[in-house]
Every structure is written in structure tokens, then in C-alpha cells.
Design an enzyme around this catalytic site. Structure first.
Site, PDB file in Angstrom:
ATOM      1  N   CYS A 250     -16.482  -1.285   3.618  1.00 48.47           N
ATOM      2  CA  CYS A 250     -17.519  -0.845   4.548  1.00 48.47           C
ATOM      3  C   CYS A 250     -17.952  -1.996   5.458  1.00 48.47           C
ATOM      4  O   CYS A 250     -18.338  -3.067   4.977  1.00 48.47           O
ATOM      5  CB  CYS A 250     -18.715  -0.332   3.757  1.00 48.47           C
ATOM      6  SG  CYS A 250     -20.167   0.020   4.752  1.00 48.47           S
ATOM      7  N   SER A 251     -17.906  -1.792   6.758  1.00 49.74           N
ATOM      8  CA  SER A 251     -18.266  -2.856   7.702  1.00 49.74           C
ATOM      9  C   SER A 251     -19.736  -3.259   7.574  1.00 49.74           C
ATOM     10  O   SER A 251     -20.064  -4.445   7.668  1.00 49.74           O
ATOM     11  CB  SER A 251     -17.957  -2.438   9.139  1.00 49.74           C
ATOM     12  OG  SER A 251     -18.729  -1.311   9.507  1.00 49.74           O
TER      13      SER A 251
END
Length: 116
Positions: A9-10
Site C-alpha cells: 500500500c502506497s
């Protein structure tokens, strides 16, 4: 300080990078590999000041399969479902000193650092 982290997840990677940049000591919990217990999730929700449906990822395929959007708002039941399917838990979560935040933006990460 602990971060519930998903390396894919960024937003989660950005929060972890901010903790690293701040030079704080923390524990990384890859919560998809090591899901929280119901008691742990309940404590984090209390520390955030939120209900499980407030931090649920309702667009995940499993949420749709379970009909989560239409499920009765029973805290214990939602926690049970989220523990069984940790992908439903919004990320990242940073917990420290009895407080916790869903750290999806710089301001939330800063709030976590300020409360450390």
C-alpha cells in the site's frame, strides 16, 4: 509505537517512510500476515475513537462478498469479521501511548508523532 503496515500500500509505505525519517523507534506489524486479535482491534478502535465500520475497507472484494455495507452495526460482529479478514482494516494504523490514528496522510502521521 507500532505501525500496522501493508508494504503493498502506497499510503502505508509513505507513513512508514515518515516514521523512518523522523528517527522514531517503532514496531512494524504486517497485519495481513499477523492479524490483530479481537481484543487488539477493539483497543485500537477505542484509541482512534472510531467504530469498526469507520475504518473498514468497504470496497474490498471480500467486503462485497460478505455484504458488509448492509451488515448490522454490531461492534463485536464487525470486529470478528475484520479479524477474520484483516484486508478489511484500513491502513496504515499507528498506535502509541494509548492513542492511535489511521495515518493515510501527512497530518495524521504528524499527529501520531506528536503523541509519542
Amino acid at each position: 509505537m507500532e505501525i500496522w503496515h501493508n508494504p503493498r500500500c502506497s499510503k502505508s509505505r509513505a507513513a512508514k517512510a515518515a516514521l523512518d525519517e523522523a528517527g522514531v523507534t517503532y514496531t512494524e506489524r504486517r497485519y495481513l500476515d499477523e492479524p490483530p486479535t479481537a481484543a487488539e482491534l477493539d483497543a485500537v478502535l477505542t484509541a482512534i475513537g472510531a467504530e469498526p465500520w469507520d475504518v473498514a475497507r468497504l470496497n474490498e472484494p471480500v467486503a462485497k462478498e460478505l455484504g458488509l455495507k448492509d451488515m448490522a452495526r454490531d461492534r463485536a460482529r464487525w470486529i470478528e469479521v475484520m479479524v477474520a479478514h484483516p484486508v478489511l482494516i484500513q491502513r496504515p494504523i499507528i498506535a502509541t501511548g494509548g492513542r492511535a490514528v489511521v495515518a493515510r496522510d501527512e497530518g495524521s502521521v504528524r499527529a501520531a508523532l506528536d503523541s509519542a
